[in-house]
Design an enzyme around this catalytic site. Structure first.
Site, PDB file in Angstrom:
ATOM      1  N   ASP A  95       0.843  -1.187   0.000  1.00 56.18           N
ATOM      2  CA  ASP A  95       0.000   0.000   0.000  1.00 56.18           C
ATOM      3  C   ASP A  95       0.885   1.246   0.000  1.00 56.18           C
ATOM      4  O   ASP A  95       1.959   1.246  -0.598  1.00 56.18           O
ATOM      5  CB  ASP A  95      -0.913  -0.033   1.234  1.00 56.18           C
ATOM      6  CG  ASP A  95      -2.270   0.590   0.968  1.00 56.18           C
ATOM      7  OD1 ASP A  95      -2.321   1.830   0.835  1.00 56.18           O
ATOM      8  OD2 ASP A  95      -3.269  -0.140   0.908  1.00 56.18           O
TER       9      ASP A  95
ATOM     10  N   HIS B 266      -3.684   5.755   3.867  1.00 53.94           N
ATOM     11  CA  HIS B 266      -4.434   4.596   3.375  1.00 53.94           C
ATOM     12  C   HIS B 266      -3.837   3.284   3.874  1.00 53.94           C
ATOM     13  O   HIS B 266      -4.554   2.396   4.366  1.00 53.94           O
ATOM     14  CB  HIS B 266      -4.451   4.639   1.851  1.00 53.94           C
ATOM     15  CG  HIS B 266      -5.322   3.611   1.206  1.00 53.94           C
ATOM     16  ND1 HIS B 266      -4.828   2.415   0.748  1.00 53.94           N
ATOM     17  CD2 HIS B 266      -6.645   3.599   0.926  1.00 53.94           C
ATOM     18  CE1 HIS B 266      -5.818   1.708   0.209  1.00 53.94           C
ATOM     19  NE2 HIS B 266      -6.932   2.408   0.303  1.00 53.94           N
TER      20      HIS B 266
ATOM     21  N   SER C  85     -11.505  -1.149  -0.003  1.00 53.07           N
ATOM     22  CA  SER C  85     -10.190  -1.121   0.637  1.00 53.07           C
ATOM     23  C   SER C  85     -10.280  -1.472   2.108  1.00 53.07           C
ATOM     24  O   SER C  85      -9.334  -1.979   2.690  1.00 53.07           O
ATOM     25  CB  SER C  85      -9.554   0.273   0.510  1.00 53.07           C
ATOM     26  OG  SER C  85      -8.855   0.411  -0.678  1.00 53.07           O
TER      27      SER C  85
END
EC number: 3.4.21.-
Length: 478
Positions: A213, A245, A407
């Site tokens: 990520d 994220h 996600s």
């Protein structure tokens, strides 16, 4: 068994489409019944525009950011390293000769001249990848002349133009107390009820969870010192998560308060830059890194090591190369969870969601419906909570944020894979009888999921919601 009271996608969505131009002697559009387009190697004549793809289904509903003159080249599986080395030596030599013919007015010169200091260094091979001998290839910048030659070599399986992958923020500043409760209960929660997460004490102990990520804030206190850096793949980037994220996804997998597998080791593999963007080739290099690390850990025969899992909460339009990389890693023993995507469309049209050997995860809501944005279809294997999911974030050592997306759904499944692996007897135990392969565990997880409770699913989408067993005896699972 333990329970915790829970305090009251950002899918790395590329929103891309492959713009596939004709290229002399290399590719040609083929219109499919479903409106998608396929391209085949060695067919067609056309005007050059940077872009040489070979894939089965290129979805064209999104806008693709393709990288001019940059390609991912994949070898056939049955060739030797000597053949590969010979091919690459010839390619590099021929490319140098080709570049030497260019003038400053050539498009290739203009595209990459800012990154090198002399014409002899322009482009060529810059990365070789090998995922346990199952998936091998290279990337680089190549002129029209050379990419045509490469594509016609019989040892080449296909050539794919490099594309970008990105994250798309969809954050909500609201409390989200329900996700962990839902994955540990067969019944959906009622509004206003006390929510709890039920789990076994092991909860990921002995398992390494890789997060491919934007990185992880490994200093966040909710990771309790179990998070560390593994690799930074993008060139000239740094070991930090300036996006958030990756930290959020890691928290869902294994943080103290928000994680499914609360004792797992968490490893950051940065494949997206801090601005949330990356390339297919960087994702492939990240997958290669994870696979090598898993194989090394397995060879050491550490009595506490019980396996490796990986999460990919990112995506692009269709990339056969990326999906093959995932499948090769799974065949090498790594258990993968992948976000299905946030376009409310068929997940088979995006990558790596279409990888058949991983577990592709759609997002569900508090009321047990498919999230309105979640992708669907036969490539989705299971659903997990993906609306208003609270987890760790960047900004301080105790920062949190509530986000929505597939996600957020995918790390729930990555965490459950780590959770179930940790419940196996230790390798030195008399009760140990080989750890389950990714295929075996995938089959068990999907069979054990809560069946038929989700609404707005569609006829061709599996109606399955992930479940961890609720801290109970798991005779029915194994």
């Amino acid at each position: 068994m333990k329970f915790s009271t829970i305090l009251p996608i950002l899918w790395a969505n590329c929103c891309l489409c492959m713009i596939i131009p004709d290229f002399d002697g290399i590719v040609r559009f083929i219109e499919n019944i479903d409106g998608t387009r396929s391209v085949r190697a060695g067919e067609g004549l056309g005007q050059h525009d940077p872009g040489n793809f070979h894939t089965e289904h290129q979805h064209v509903a999104h806008k693709t950011e393709f990288l001019p003159y940059r390609y991912v080249i994949v070898f056939n599986e049955d060739i030797s390293l000597q053949q590969i080395q010979s091919h690459m030596q010839v390619v590099q030599k021929d490319h140098s000769t080709s570049v030497g013919k260019l003038t400053e007015n050539d498009a290739f010169w203009r595209v990459i001249s800012s990154s090198v200091s002399s014409k002899s260094q322009f482009g060529g091979i810059d990365n070789f990848f090998d995922i346990n001998g199952l998936f091998r290839g290279y990337t680089g910048y190549f002129t029209d002349e050379i990419i045509k030659i490469i594509s016609q070599d019989p040892i080449i399986k296909f050539v794919e133009q490099e594309t970008t992958v990105k994250i798309s923020n969809s954050s909500l500043q609201e409390e989200a107390p329900w996700g962990l409760h839902r994955v540990s209960h067969r019944e959906k929660p009622k509004y206003g009820q006390d929510l709890e997460y039920l789990y076994e004490d092991a909860a990921g102990k002995g398992v390494t969870s890789y997060v491919l990520d934007t990185g992880i804030d490994t200093e966040h206190e909710d990771f309790e010192g179990r998070a560390e850096w593994g690799a930074v793949i993008p060139a000239n980037d740094e070991a930090s998560d300036l996006n958030g994220h990756g930290t959020h996804c890691a928290g869902i997998i294994g943080s103290k308060h928000f994680g499914v597998a609360k004792n797992t080791k968490i490893v950051a593999v940065k494949v997206l830059r801090s601005n949330g963007e990356g390339t297919v080739s960087d994702v492939i290099k990240g997958i290669e890194y994870v696979t090598k690390e898993h194989i090394e850990s397995s060879k050491k025969k550490n009595k506490e090591f019980k396996g490796s899992t990986a999460n990919l909460s990112l995506g692009s339009s269709k990339s056969l190369a990326m999906e093959m990389a995932v499948n090769a890693a799974v065949d090498s023993g790594v258990h993968f969870a992948i976000a299905a995507g946030n376009e409310d469309e068929d997940a088979c049209l995006s990558s790596p969601a279409g990888a058949e050997k991983s577990i592709t995860v759609g997002a569900s809501t508090f009321s047990d419906d498919r999230a309105f944005f979640s992708n669907w279809g036969t490539c989705v294997d299971v659903f997990a909570p993906g609306i208003n999911i609270m987890s760790t974030y960047i900004g301080s050592r105790n920062a949190t944020l509530s986000l929505s997306g597939t996600s957020m759904a995918s790390p729930h499944v990555a965490g459950i894979l780590s959770y179930f692996l940790s419940l196996q007897p230790a390798p030195d135990s008399e009760f140990f009888n080989d750890a389950p392969s990714p295929q075996e565990l995938k089959e068990k997880v999907l069979k054990f999921s809560t069946q038929g409770v989700l609404g707005d699913i569609g006829d061709d989408t599996p109606n399955k919601l992930i479940y961890n067993g609720g801290g109970k005896k798991l005779d029915g699972f194994w």
